[in-house]
Motif scaffolding. Structure first.
Motif, PDB file in Angstrom:
ATOM      1  N   GLY A   1     130.658  81.398  57.359  1.00 56.47           N
ATOM      2  CA  GLY A   1     131.710  82.250  56.812  1.00 56.47           C
ATOM      3  C   GLY A   1     131.786  83.582  57.535  1.00 56.47           C
ATOM      4  N   GLU A   2     130.634  84.173  57.854  1.00 57.04           N
ATOM      5  CA  GLU A   2     130.628  85.427  58.608  1.00 57.04           C
ATOM      6  C   GLU A   2     131.201  85.220  60.008  1.00 57.04           C
ATOM      7  N   CYS A   3     130.834  84.119  60.665  1.00 60.29           N
ATOM      8  CA  CYS A   3     131.385  83.833  62.002  1.00 60.29           C
ATOM      9  C   CYS A   3     132.897  83.647  61.935  1.00 60.29           C
ATOM     10  N   TYR A   4     133.357  82.944  60.911  1.00 62.09           N
ATOM     11  CA  TYR A   4     134.794  82.730  60.748  1.00 62.09           C
ATOM     12  C   TYR A   4     135.520  84.050  60.554  1.00 62.09           C
ATOM     13  N   LYS A   5     134.949  84.923  59.732  1.00 61.40           N
ATOM     14  CA  LYS A   5     135.577  86.220  59.475  1.00 61.40           C
ATOM     15  C   LYS A   5     135.638  87.063  60.749  1.00 61.40           C
ATOM     16  N   LYS A   6     134.522  87.087  61.501  1.00 67.78           N
ATOM     17  CA  LYS A   6     134.493  87.861  62.743  1.00 67.78           C
ATOM     18  C   LYS A   6     135.490  87.318  63.757  1.00 67.78           C
ATOM     19  N   LEU A   7     135.593  86.007  63.837  1.00 69.68           N
ATOM     20  CA  LEU A   7     136.521  85.413  64.800  1.00 69.68           C
ATOM     21  C   LEU A   7     137.961  85.718  64.434  1.00 69.68           C
ATOM     22  N   GLU A   8     138.270  85.693  63.154  1.00 75.15           N
ATOM     23  CA  GLU A   8     139.630  86.016  62.719  1.00 75.15           C
ATOM     24  C   GLU A   8     139.955  87.480  63.017  1.00 75.15           C
ATOM     25  N   GLU A   9     139.015  88.377  62.772  1.00 68.90           N
ATOM     26  CA  GLU A   9     139.250  89.789  63.068  1.00 68.90           C
ATOM     27  C   GLU A   9     139.446  90.019  64.560  1.00 68.90           C
ATOM     28  N   HIS A  10     138.667  89.345  65.344  1.00 66.94           N
ATOM     29  CA  HIS A  10     138.788  89.510  66.798  1.00 66.94           C
ATOM     30  C   HIS A  10     140.129  89.005  67.305  1.00 66.94           C
ATOM     31  N   SER A  11     140.597  87.868  66.778  1.00 76.04           N
ATOM     32  CA  SER A  11     141.855  87.305  67.260  1.00 76.04           C
ATOM     33  C   SER A  11     143.070  88.095  66.773  1.00 76.04           C
ATOM     34  N   LYS A  12     142.957  88.733  65.594  1.00 72.96           N
ATOM     35  CA  LYS A  12     144.094  89.463  65.056  1.00 72.96           C
ATOM     36  C   LYS A  12     144.153  90.902  65.552  1.00 72.96           C
ATOM     37  N   ARG A  13     143.013  91.592  65.526  1.00 75.30           N
ATOM     38  CA  ARG A  13     143.017  93.028  65.838  1.00 75.30           C
ATOM     39  C   ARG A  13     142.420  93.348  67.204  1.00 75.30           C
ATOM     40  N   LYS A  14     142.037  92.330  67.937  1.00 73.76           N
ATOM     41  CA  LYS A  14     141.461  92.526  69.275  1.00 73.76           C
ATOM     42  C   LYS A  14     140.206  93.396  69.211  1.00 73.76           C
ATOM     43  N   HIS A  15     139.418  93.232  68.116  1.00 77.87           N
ATOM     44  CA  HIS A  15     138.187  93.986  68.008  1.00 77.87           C
ATOM     45  C   HIS A  15     137.181  93.493  69.033  1.00 77.87           C
ATOM     46  N   SER A  16     136.092  94.209  69.151  1.00 83.64           N
ATOM     47  CA  SER A  16     135.027  93.780  70.049  1.00 83.64           C
ATOM     48  C   SER A  16     134.389  92.503  69.510  1.00 83.64           C
ATOM     49  N   LYS A  17     133.637  91.860  70.385  1.00 85.52           N
ATOM     50  CA  LYS A  17     133.008  90.603  70.025  1.00 85.52           C
ATOM     51  C   LYS A  17     131.677  90.810  69.319  1.00 85.52           C
ATOM     52  N   GLN A  18     131.355  92.049  69.005  1.00 85.92           N
ATOM     53  CA  GLN A  18     130.072  92.358  68.394  1.00 85.92           C
ATOM     54  C   GLN A  18     129.960  91.674  67.036  1.00 85.92           C
ATOM     55  N   GLY A  19     128.879  90.959  66.830  1.00 88.03           N
ATOM     56  CA  GLY A  19     128.626  90.349  65.538  1.00 88.03           C
ATOM     57  C   GLY A  19     128.810  88.848  65.517  1.00 88.03           C
ATOM     58  N   ILE A  20     129.778  88.338  66.254  1.00 86.52           N
ATOM     59  CA  ILE A  20     130.008  86.891  66.246  1.00 86.52           C
ATOM     60  C   ILE A  20     128.839  86.172  66.884  1.00 86.52           C
ATOM     61  N   ALA A  21     128.440  86.643  68.040  1.00 86.67           N
ATOM     62  CA  ALA A  21     127.408  85.953  68.808  1.00 86.67           C
ATOM     63  C   ALA A  21     126.076  85.941  68.073  1.00 86.67           C
ATOM     64  N   GLU A  22     125.742  87.039  67.366  1.00 88.74           N
ATOM     65  CA  GLU A  22     124.453  87.105  66.692  1.00 88.74           C
ATOM     66  C   GLU A  22     124.355  86.046  65.591  1.00 88.74           C
ATOM     67  N   PHE A  23     125.406  85.965  64.768  1.00 88.87           N
ATOM     68  CA  PHE A  23     125.412  84.942  63.730  1.00 88.87           C
ATOM     69  C   PHE A  23     125.355  83.546  64.345  1.00 88.87           C
ATOM     70  N   LEU A  24     126.101  83.368  65.410  1.00 86.86           N
ATOM     71  CA  LEU A  24     126.185  82.055  66.037  1.00 86.86           C
ATOM     72  C   LEU A  24     124.836  81.627  66.608  1.00 86.86           C
ATOM     73  N   VAL A  25     124.152  82.531  67.278  1.00 84.39           N
ATOM     74  CA  VAL A  25     122.849  82.195  67.854  1.00 84.39           C
ATOM     75  C   VAL A  25     121.855  81.824  66.764  1.00 84.39           C
ATOM     76  N   GLU A  26     121.889  82.543  65.654  1.00 89.09           N
ATOM     77  CA  GLU A  26     120.988  82.213  64.548  1.00 89.09           C
ATOM     78  C   GLU A  26     121.249  80.786  64.056  1.00 89.09           C
ATOM     79  N   ILE A  27     122.517  80.447  63.942  1.00 89.03           N
ATOM     80  CA  ILE A  27     122.871  79.093  63.476  1.00 89.03           C
ATOM     81  C   ILE A  27     122.400  78.045  64.479  1.00 89.03           C
ATOM     82  N   LEU A  28     122.664  78.300  65.739  1.00 90.81           N
ATOM     83  CA  LEU A  28     122.331  77.303  66.763  1.00 90.81           C
ATOM     84  C   LEU A  28     120.827  77.139  66.917  1.00 90.81           C
TER      85      LEU A  28
END
Length: 1099
Positions: free
Chosen positions: A635-662
């Motif tokens: 859910g956190e990864c989904y939220k970060k990805l949506e924010e990045h695609s809509k507001r062009k925010h930095s990628k900070q935060g997505i990768a950390e959650f993703l690495v933990e999952i992987l």
């Protein structure tokens, strides 16, 4: 013989021996390919009295005519025919000599392919003699039809007591000669010719039964040239000769009736051999089509046993052609007619219980012939799989010791080949193999993988039909119990899910084979309530394996997601996860798969995140206890990805959650989790940050031991339990006050807190764990008995069984010491026995850490391969350089060679990727890099190089440093620092402060030499360009000089005139100046005279 000796004597005189040797070397190879180069053959007419050279030419031509090389035979036949009949043609004696001495005699030769070559030439010659040209009537009047036929019989007659092989050669030569007359098409222009030839064929067939089928085939060829009257007479004669009720007769009748359906046929034995009325007598005629017949004393025909042949009779080709033609007509009774024929003639005859093995073998060959020729007639294909045939096929294929095992396997292979060539017949064949006369578990019944291989040839056009055949409405109709039916169905659906798809567009569609198969398998494993629970677990394991194979191709991601979305199962309404978390996960999965929200840049990450959601839902249905935490992180990864695609925010935060999952995924011993983690990580490599890479590389530094396992996989709850256990054990020990040496029983034999690491083992290890638990229980019981015996006590639950003792407390000091010694011995023995268990635990812990590091290296390899080559954004990210130092530390510290090798390979890939980025994007690939951190990294790598003297480590460090140097050398200021770093390191090495492999510096010098060569080449190229410029300037000056020399006289004249003009003007000016001076003097005199006069007047 005299001529031959005389000719041999002349050959050395004429010096033709060397040419003979060369000709011998040029003979065609036995495999049919010619070793000699093609040459132009002499086609000049043959002479009546040939010379030695002409005889040599004839010998060479007829030698080539018998060659196994088809092209040589054709060339030789063309030259011989041209030499005999070309132009005006040779004289009749010459042609007759060649027919008698060469052509007809050559038919009886068994050398190489003589019969084929000689019959080829004879067919053309006979056609010109007795065909349209009718040369026998106009020019060669002495060579009548009867005369030529007589020459054939004379030259192919086996007279006297000759060996069996020679006799066979002569009879075969006679048969080939008769066939030449038939193929020449000259037998029916004269009504007297065919009866004579027919008599010869019948006589030959009756004399030698092994020629009977060949004679019958020649007659079939002649039928195509007959008119109706000739055909009627032929059938009448053959019926009288007893030819009708034989396989040859059946073939002749079918060929004649196919050509003339309304012809008059003899009343006996049948009007049409394939008519329904003839089916009762037909099996007797065809059943022994693989055997020869002989005459008995009464003149009747009896089967001749023991001369069976494995070659299938030609009559089956005619039968196949008849039914294929019948099926193409508009009649509706063709399926029923063929079914009756097949059941009565083949199934109940060749495969009956009383049929011999030879007949069953022939039946298998008939089955293959019909199957391969009837792919366009599905009614024939369906009828071929009859009851007796299928029973024989399955029984013979099941065991290797069966007499017809290889024949049955060959028949199954023929089925596979037919489906491969004509995939449209797969549903028909599959229906018969799994249906009434077959077995639903056909592969298990035959110990083959026939159905498994057939399902690989499923096409989008047949997938629905195939799926309908596999999924029976009533499992009881399969002939299996419920468990075996669902196991077989799961295997078939798994194979269908992994069927290869050549068309990428078809693979991506919802109606693809893979999509339909995986969806059906998922519904069977998760949504079908009729499946027993014990089978359901096995089906889910099979579905997981199918998912792992499926996601190896990114285009198949959507099939897995769609299969997960199709799961419909009842959930517990009291389950909070099922009622609250799961619906949200489904909604996010559908949203991520929405094509309208995908762009070129976000398509990959959204699809990868959807894959993670699908796997999470799958884990929920598999009752994974950690699925709640997984959904929260997703859910956190989904939220970060949506924010990045809509507001062009930095990628900070997505990768950390993703690495933990992987990392949590790769820790599981599951092929699916491994494949998912790699595919998802590849889609998110461009999102990686320095913090995310630290999470990924930190596990590489963990010890490969129990401590490392605890550091990687322990949780807070486990830590708290360990602390409480330690505190409890400490208080207990403080309360004890005894001289007895205490041993920690948990450390000695019981399972410790590291057992959580065993969760990484496969399910197959559960039995071993149970055995170990039983052994542990037995050991505990033995320990209790030993302690009770030593202390003279008993367990509290055995008070009733124990004897009372009043003097238990009255023990002397010596008795107490004896008890202490017994207890110490018991505990020492216990600790020694538990040593093997501890070693296994340590070994398992080490293997777990090593496997985890392997999975991490797999992810790093993907990241380096993509990002170091600037594949995502066209520029190399700063973070990619952060993986070098952890990789080198792993190479240096690990004791596992496979880990070190894999890390070295990643470093090599890094170097190659940097070169690739420079070659594709140039220096722009490194434009946004901050070089100051890279310089600091270079110094750390130099320090790392001094920590290990191994050659492999030195090569790895050198590769990493040179890859980094190629980036730093692009900046002049950093280039100086780079050379200074190497200089200082080398100085420390020379002074003995550090120990480094010399290869580290030799690689650096080679790199410098390479850079110097490039720079020198660039400078040379520049200098080559400069002389051209100087030379061009010199040419221009020379042209100007020449032009100036041409204009010099004109300039001198102008200058001369100018000088003269200036001189004249100067003289004129001087004259004017003189005159002016004179005038001024005169005026002065006048002024002085006037003044004097005024002065006188005043006076």
């Amino acid at each position: 013989m005299a001529n031959k000796r005389k000719r041999v004597a002349k050959e050395p005189i004429n010096d033709i021996q060397p040419s003979q040797k060369r000709t011998k070397k040029d003979v065609a190879a036995p495999n049919g390919s010619s070793k000699s180069k093609s040459k132009t053959l002499d086609k000049s007419p043959f002479t009546e009295q040939p010379t030695v050279d002409e005889r040599k030419r004839e010998l060479e031509l007829y030698e080539m005519l018998g060659s196994e090389d088809v092209s040589e035979r054709i060339q030789a036949a063309d030259a011989i025919i041209s030499g005999l009949l070309g132009g005006d043609g040779v004289p009749e004696p010459v042609l007759r000599r060649h027919l008698e001495k060469r052509l007809f005699r050559g038919l009886a030769s068994g050398r190489n392919a003589s019969r084929l070559g000689f019959s080829l030439a004879l067919t053309e010659i006979l056609g010109q003699l007795f065909g349209e040209k009718a040369l026998a009537s106009s020019k060669y009047t002495g060579l009548t039809f009867d005369k030529v036929l007589g020459i054939l019989l004379e030259k192919t007659q086996a007279g006297g007591n000759v060996p069996g092989q020679e006799e066979r050669d002569h009879y075969f030569g006679q048969l080939f000669g008769i066939e030449c007359f038939v193929r020449a098409g000259v037998l029916f222009s004269d009504k007297t010719r065919w009866p004579a030839v027919l008599d010869l064929l019948v006589k030959l067939a009756s004399k030698k039964t092994w020629l009977k089928s060949q004679c019958g085939y020649v007659i079939v060829q002649a039928v195509a040239q007959m008119d109706k009257k000739d055909a009627e007479k032929t059938l009448e004669q053959l019926a009288q000769e007893g030819f009708a009720k034989t396989p040859e007769g059946v073939g002749i009748w079918i060929a004649a009736l196919d050509r003339f359906p309304d012809m008059k046929v003899p009343a006996q034995p049948w009007k049409h051999p394939l008519a329904a009325a003839s089916l009762s007598a037909l099996p007797a005629a065809l059943k022994d089509s693989g055997k020869e017949t002989q005459n008995d004393e009464k003149g009747g025909k009896q089967p001749k046993q023991g001369t069976w042949t494995a070659q299938l009779h030609f009559v089956w080709d005619l039968i196949l052609a008849y039914f294929v033609k019948l099926g193409a007509q508009s009649k509706n009774d063709a399926p029923e007619v063929f079914k009756q024929f097949w059941n009565r003639v083949v199934d109940e005859s060749f495969f009956s219980k009383n049929a011999s093995d030879h007949q069953k073998f022939s039946g298998f060959m008939i089955f293959q012939k019909m199957l391969e020729g009837a792919t366009e007639s599905t009614f024939m294909v369906s009828a071929l799989f009859s009851k007796n045939l299928m029973v024989c096929l399955m029984n013979q294929a099941a065991k290797e010791d069966r007499y017809l095992h290889r024949a049955a396997l060959k028949a199954l292979k023929a089925i596979e080949n037919v489906v491969e060539q004509a995939p449209q017949v797969l549903p028909t064949i599959l229906k018969e193999l799994l249906g009434k006369h077959g077995a639903y578990n056909f592969d298990q019944r035959t110990n083959t993988k026939t159905v498994d291989k057939l399902l690989q040839h499923t096409t989008p056009a047949t997938v629905k039909s195939v799926l309908k055949l596999l999924q029976l409405e009533d499992p009881g109709k399969s002939g299996l119990d419920e468990d075996k039916y669902y196991q077989a169905l799961g295997g078939y659906l798994a194979r269908l899910a992994s069927a290869p798809t050549e068309d990428p567009d078809a693979a991506a569609s919802d109606e693809s084979i893979t999509g339909v198969g995986i969806k059906a398998l998922t519904e069977l494993a998760y949504s079908n309530p009729a499946v027993p629970e014990k089978i359901q677990e096995a089906l889910r394991t099979r579905a997981t394996s199918a998912f792992a194979k499926l996601i190896r191709r990114p285009e198949d991601f959507v099939h897995l997601c769609n299969a997960i979305l199709a799961i419909e199962t009842d959930v517990d309404p009291d389950d909070e996860v099922a009622t609250m978390v799961l619906p949200v996960a489904y909604e996010r999965l559908k949203d991520l798969l929405d094509p309208s929200k995908c762009t070129d840049k976000t398509s990959g990450p959204r699809q990868a995140l959807a894959l993670l959601h699908a796997v999470g839902i799958l884990q929920f249905y598999n009752q994974d206890p950690d699925v709640v935490d997984l959904f929260e992180e997703l859910g956190e990864c989904y939220k970060k990805l949506e924010e990045h695609s809509k507001r062009k925010h930095s990628k900070q935060g997505i990768a950390e959650f993703l690495v933990e999952i992987l990392l949590a995924m790769v820790a599981r011993p599951s092929s699916l989790m491994r494949q998912v983690s790699q595919q998802v990580f590849e889609a998110f490599t461009s999102y990686m940050t320095q913090e995310a890479l630290s999470l990924l590389t930190d596990p590489l530094a963990v010890e490969e031991s129990e401590k490392g396992q605890q550091a990687l996989f322990s949780t807070e709850d486990e830590d708290m339990m360990d602390v409480e256990a330690a505190e409890g054990s400490g208080s207990d020990e403080e309360e004890l006050d005894s001289d007895v040496e205490m041993v920690n029983l948990e450390d000695a034999g019981s399972d410790g807190p590291d057992d959580e690491s065993d969760d990484n083992d496969e399910s197959a290890d559960e039995n071993d764990d149970d055995n170990e638990a039983d052994a542990q229980a037995n050991a505990d019981e033995e320990l209790e008995k030993a302690l009770a015996e030593a202390l003279g006590s008993h367990r509290l639950d055995k008070d009733a069984d124990a004897e009372s003792s009043s003097d238990e407390s009255d023990m002397s000091d010596s008795e107490m010491l004896a008890v202490d010694e017994k207890l110490a011995e018991i505990f020492r023995h216990r600790a020694k026995a538990s040593g093997g268990t501890k070693k296994k635990e340590k070994r398992d812990a080490r293997d777990t850490v090593i496997n985890f590091k392997h999975r991490v290296l797999d992810l790093l390899a993907i990241y380096v391969r993509k990002e170091a080559a600037a594949a995502s954004t066209g520029r190399v990210p700063q973070e990619v350089f952060d993986v070098l130092h952890p990789l080198l530390e792993l190479v240096r510290t690990t004791t596992t060679r496979s880990l070190a090798n894999k890390a070295c390979e990643i470093i090599q890939t890094f170097s190659k990727s940097i070169k690739k980025a420079r070659s594709t994007a140039g220096e722009e690939a490194f434009a946004k890099l901050s070089l100051l951190p890279l310089s600091a990294l270079m110094r750390r790598l130099h320090e790392e190089a001094a920590k290990d003297m191994s050659h492999a480590f030195a090569r790895a460090v050198s590769t990493a440093c040179l890859a980094l140097a190629s980036v730093l050398a692009g900046d002049p200021e950093r280039r100086k620092e780079l050379f200074l770093d190497y200089c200082m390191t080398q100085l420390r090495w020379v002074e003995g402060e550090v120990r480094i492999q010399p290869a580290f510096f030799s690689d650096w010098l080679n790199w410098c030499q390479s850079r110097a060569s490039v720079a020198a080449a660039a400078k040379a190229e520049k200098e080559e360009a400069e002389p051209e410029t100087v030379e061009q300037e010199e040419v221009e000056e020379k042209v100007e000089k020449q032009k100036g020399e041409k204009q010099k006289p004109e300039k001198e004249q102008v200058e001369k005139e100018k000088v003269e003009k200036e001189k004249v003007e100067k003289d004129k000016a001087e004259k004017q100046k003189v005159e002016k001076g004179k005038a001024e003097k005169q005026e002065d005199k006048k002024d002085k005279a006037g003044k004097k006069k005024k002065k006188k007047n005043k006076n």
